[in-house]
Scaffold this active site. Sequence first.
Site, mmCIF file in Angstrom:
data_model
loop_
_atom_site.group_PDB
_atom_site.id
_atom_site.type_symbol
_atom_site.label_atom_id
_atom_site.label_comp_id
_atom_site.label_asym_id
_atom_site.label_seq_id
_atom_site.Cartn_x
_atom_site.Cartn_y
_atom_site.Cartn_z
ATOM 1 N N LYS A 15 0.863 -1.180 0.000
ATOM 2 C CA LYS A 15 0.000 0.000 0.000
ATOM 3 C C LYS A 15 0.896 1.225 0.000
ATOM 4 C CE LYS A 15 -4.487 1.019 0.542
ATOM 5 N NZ LYS A 15 -5.667 0.293 0.074
ATOM 6 N N GLY A 44 -24.763 2.952 2.813
ATOM 7 C CA GLY A 44 -23.841 3.562 1.856
ATOM 8 C C GLY A 44 -24.160 3.071 0.456
ATOM 9 N N VAL A 45 -24.816 3.944 -0.331
ATOM 10 C CA VAL A 45 -25.137 3.536 -1.698
ATOM 11 C C VAL A 45 -24.259 4.312 -2.682
ATOM 12 C CG1 VAL A 45 -27.406 2.472 -1.466
ATOM 13 C CG2 VAL A 45 -27.249 4.966 -1.487
ATOM 14 N N GLY A 46 -22.969 4.073 -2.562
ATOM 15 C CA GLY A 46 -22.003 4.592 -3.524
ATOM 16 C C GLY A 46 -21.822 3.538 -4.603
ATOM 17 N N VAL A 88 -20.152 0.461 -4.692
ATOM 18 C CA VAL A 88 -20.403 -0.944 -4.325
ATOM 19 C C VAL A 88 -21.855 -1.130 -3.870
ATOM 20 C CG1 VAL A 88 -19.753 -2.822 -2.767
ATOM 21 C CG2 VAL A 88 -17.991 -1.309 -3.688
#
Length: 366
Positions: free
Chosen positions: A91, A191-193, A195
């Site tokens: 990362k 969370g409706v982003g 994904v």
Amino acid sequence: MTVTQDNFQNSGSLFDQMQELEHEQLAFCHDKETGLKAIIGIHNTVLGPAMGGTRMWNYTDEQAAIRDVLRLSRGMTFKNAIAGLNIGGGKAVIIGDAKKLKSEALMRRFGKFVESLGGIYWTAEDVNMSTRDMEHVNMETKYVTGLPISMGGSGDPSPVTAYGVYLGMKATAKKVYGTDDLSGKKIVVQGVGHVGTYLVERLVKENASVYISDIFDDKIKEVTDQYSVKVLGKDDVYGFDGDIYAPCALGATLNDQTIPDMKYKIVAGGANNQLDDELRNGRQLIEKGIVYAPDFLINSGGITNVYYEQQGNYNRDSVYAQTEQIYDVCLEVLDQAEKKNITSQEAAMNVAKKRIEDIGRIKLTF
Ligand code: NAD
């Protein structure tokens, strides 16, 4: 005591910290002209080159950035291993306010840093990185994956991530209810982003009773305009009388404050690092009779997608076929957790560690 990402003390010298979490390398880059301050953490390369995204964040201090890169790169090792990919964990973090500091020059200088490691680390998009930024990184290094289709890459990995989450949820339902049929189940997608929305699509298709929650009204509207779902207030998620909770927004939503209120039977979602304290909160869930599908196992569809791109043989069918393995691995992990009386997170870590050990051993023979 086993070191987890929660009880990791993050004190002592850099080498003490690397030793504690078992890192191979930590590389630093500073550039006076562009203001770049970047750190690349390479946790484990037994399975292949380290892979994981680049995050830009205005860390409170350097130690916070080091802690983040150490934890995140270690997490990638286990995610990549359990997904059956031949890549290790890495990362990168760039320190600074993305809105103020980010420039073409800074991203290209970062690209040179990645290039200088000679392919032991492959980067991709993460928090506060845009497609345009990745284009700039890619001008200086070929060790970038997860590029948009317009640049010859594999595009948005979210549909694949959502597919894996959906399969992990079904496997967990099979364990809990004896059937993986989700129709009629009350499922909350938080969370409706990217994904969350693809997950909602699959769940609605299966006639689940879907509830959504988001902090932005426009995101909610986009989903309610397309699908028949109900809306929950953002603070009503944890105490809701539902069957399945799918965290698809932030990490650490499974914590000492939220778990006591929960009535769900299953937690299965796409967010990273859902357990605030891996061991303690994992055990609390067991005590409440809630079965947890380990996040890094069921959200690994996205890394599978970029892995195939990195391998140079991107093929959507292969990516989906590999992602389908999440169902069986999830069932196996949940069985092992029950049999050994450990948390599902621990059971999943054991599967990942065993694969690294097994493959590490065969590599010693040539
Ligand atoms: P995104 O930014 O597109 O979506 C996140 C959504 O959550 C946004 O709509 C945001 O408004 C909403 N949100 C934020 N705080 C909230 C809160 N308190 N309550 C309700 N909603 C809230 O991100 P994404 O790409 O969909 O990723 C979602 C999660 O899944 C993240 O944790 C990410 O790290 C993880 N993940 C994503 C992928 C991928 O392929 N995109 C892969 C693996 C893991």
